[in-house]
Design an enzyme around this catalytic site. Structure first.
Site, PDB file in Angstrom:
ATOM      1  N   ARG A 137      56.495  42.829  52.319  1.00  0.00           N
ATOM      2  CA  ARG A 137      55.371  43.710  51.990  1.00  0.00           C
ATOM      3  C   ARG A 137      54.461  43.976  53.193  1.00  0.00           C
ATOM      4  NH1 ARG A 137      51.620  42.349  46.831  1.00  0.00           N
ATOM      5  NH2 ARG A 137      50.830  40.551  47.982  1.00  0.00           N
ATOM      6  N   ARG A 191      41.447  35.403  36.500  1.00  0.00           N
ATOM      7  CA  ARG A 191      42.661  34.626  36.731  1.00  0.00           C
ATOM      8  C   ARG A 191      42.620  33.278  36.028  1.00  0.00           C
ATOM      9  NH1 ARG A 191      44.091  37.128  41.926  1.00  0.00           N
ATOM     10  NH2 ARG A 191      45.942  36.257  42.885  1.00  0.00           N
ATOM     11  N   ARG A 207      50.086  40.169  54.985  1.00  0.00           N
ATOM     12  CA  ARG A 207      49.159  39.111  54.587  1.00  0.00           C
ATOM     13  C   ARG A 207      49.662  37.741  55.007  1.00  0.00           C
ATOM     14  NH1 ARG A 207      47.622  40.178  48.401  1.00  0.00           N
ATOM     15  NH2 ARG A 207      47.640  37.915  48.475  1.00  0.00           N
ATOM     16  N   LYS A 246      50.816  45.341  40.837  1.00  0.00           N
ATOM     17  CA  LYS A 246      49.437  45.709  40.472  1.00  0.00           C
ATOM     18  C   LYS A 246      48.789  46.522  41.594  1.00  0.00           C
ATOM     19  CE  LYS A 246      47.826  41.495  40.111  1.00  0.00           C
ATOM     20  NZ  LYS A 246      48.924  40.716  40.722  1.00  0.00           N
ATOM     21  N   ARG A 265      51.269  30.049  44.747  1.00  0.00           N
ATOM     22  CA  ARG A 265      50.618  31.167  44.059  1.00  0.00           C
ATOM     23  C   ARG A 265      51.245  31.376  42.675  1.00  0.00           C
ATOM     24  NH1 ARG A 265      51.267  35.719  48.379  1.00  0.00           N
ATOM     25  NH2 ARG A 265      49.968  37.025  47.037  1.00  0.00           N
TER      26      ARG A 265
HETATM   27  P1  AMP Z   1      45.590  38.358  45.563  1.00  0.00           P
HETATM   28  O1  AMP Z   1      45.332  39.333  46.655  1.00  0.00           O
HETATM   29  O2  AMP Z   1      45.135  38.844  44.215  1.00  0.00           O
HETATM   30  O3  AMP Z   1      47.005  37.849  45.560  1.00  0.00           O
HETATM   31  O4  AMP Z   1      44.660  37.074  45.880  1.00  0.00           O
HETATM   32  C1  AMP Z   1      44.817  36.336  47.086  1.00  0.00           C
HETATM   33  C2  AMP Z   1      44.150  34.981  46.937  1.00  0.00           C
HETATM   34  O5  AMP Z   1      42.749  35.146  46.720  1.00  0.00           O
HETATM   35  C3  AMP Z   1      44.617  34.136  45.754  1.00  0.00           C
HETATM   36  O6  AMP Z   1      45.811  33.406  46.058  1.00  0.00           O
HETATM   37  C4  AMP Z   1      43.411  33.232  45.542  1.00  0.00           C
HETATM   38  O7  AMP Z   1      43.346  32.199  46.511  1.00  0.00           O
HETATM   39  C5  AMP Z   1      42.252  34.166  45.802  1.00  0.00           C
HETATM   40  N1  AMP Z   1      41.818  34.877  44.577  1.00  0.00           N
HETATM   41  C6  AMP Z   1      41.870  36.212  44.338  1.00  0.00           C
HETATM   42  N2  AMP Z   1      41.373  36.517  43.132  1.00  0.00           N
HETATM   43  C7  AMP Z   1      40.990  35.343  42.588  1.00  0.00           C
HETATM   44  C8  AMP Z   1      40.408  34.986  41.341  1.00  0.00           C
HETATM   45  N3  AMP Z   1      40.125  35.902  40.390  1.00  0.00           N
HETATM   46  N4  AMP Z   1      40.144  33.671  41.106  1.00  0.00           N
HETATM   47  C9  AMP Z   1      40.403  32.733  42.034  1.00  0.00           C
HETATM   48  N5  AMP Z   1      40.976  33.001  43.216  1.00  0.00           N
HETATM   49  C10 AMP Z   1      41.268  34.292  43.517  1.00  0.00           C
END
Ligand code: AMP
Length: 242
Positions: A155, A116, A188, A41, A199
């Site tokens: 990554r 999510r 990250r 994504k 995750r």
């Molecule tokens: P990502 O960068 O999208 O993988 O998000 C990293 C982390 O941010 C996730 O593992 C969650 O802890 C938090 N997070 C990001 N987007 C959301 C969302 N829409 N709802 C809840 N937690 C989120």
């Protein structure tokens, strides 16, 4: 408040003018990209953003910025993020509601990593209804879990542009620096095999129902996300031009 235009360089002004001229012919588009961590994504979003003149709203990026700046939002989100769990619906819904007002979202948006949960999806629909719009397309980045660990642990990210690299599959020209700006790349904290496990669990349990939610509205297209980035881009392009 916009900067004083007299202080903006001619090249920047012209570039922005050309961008706006190109964008005036594009149709409005409101998109959601759904998929597990490492499904691509974040690789596709900057490309879609430029091609279709949309803003890119990634809740993960916004939350990481809040954590780094130690804002009240960041303090609340930090623990769940480090464990690979989702932060509360109210926190993320609030940041998206605010972000949708940005002028760069005028022609539409790409939501990356949001909604999510089904509650987030319902709240999003309410927000859009109030603005007189709705989601046009949901791109479901479908991929087998087994492929994701290698993608995630190798990554590297350029935080300000969202460009992503991979030590094996897409290395930068010089190790550790962004090809375009020469700025340092970061890894990250949650891109480890251990955190990936939670995750992915969160994805299957809480996010997959979001795909069913939008499938009932007939707006979901499946993208074969295990393919090479170029092929994925082609699938995305096909979906968006239909
Ligand atoms: P990502 O960068 O999208 O993988 O998000 C990293 C982390 O941010 C996730 O593992 C969650 O802890 C938090 N997070 C990001 N987007 C959301 C969302 N829409 N709802 C809840 N937690 C989120």
């Amino acid at each position: 408040m916009a900067a004083n235009l007299e202080d903006v360089s001619s090249i920047d002004l012209m570039t922005e003018l050309l961008r706006r001229m190109k964008c005036s012919s594009k149709r409005d588009e409101r998109l959601i990209l759904v998929g597990p961590p490492g499904s691509g994504k974040g690789t596709q979003s900057p490309l879609i953003k430029d091609e279709y003149c949309l803003c890119h709203l990634a809740t993960g990026d916004m939350l990481r910025a809040a954590v780094a700046a130690k804002t009240p939002l960041g303090v609340k989100a930090k623990e769940a993020m480090e464990k690979g769990e989702l932060v509360s619906d109210d926190l993320v819904v609030g940041i998206i509601d605010e972000a949708l007002n940005k002028p760069s979202c005028q022609k539409g948006f790409i939501l990356d990593g949001f909604p999510r949960t089904v509650v987030q999806a319902q709240k999003l629909d309410e927000m859009l209804e109030k603005r007189g719009t709705k989601i046009d397309k949901v791109l479901n980045f479908a991929i087998d879990d087994a492929i994701l660990e290698e993608r995630i642990t190798g990554r590297w990210i350029h935080p300000s542009s969202g460009r992503t690299y991979h030590t094996k599959f897409a290395p930068p020209k010089a190790p550790g620096v962004d090809d375009v700006t020469g700025e340092p790349l970061i890894q990250r904290k949650d891109d480890t095999a251990a955190v990936l496990k939670s995750r992915l669990e969160a994805f299957h349990r809480q996010t997959e129902p979001v795909i069913d939610y939008y499938a009932k509205k007939n707006v979901v297209t499946n993208i074969q996300a295990e393919k090479q980035p170029m092929e994925v881009s082609e699938q995305v392009h096909k979906t968006l031009s239909s």
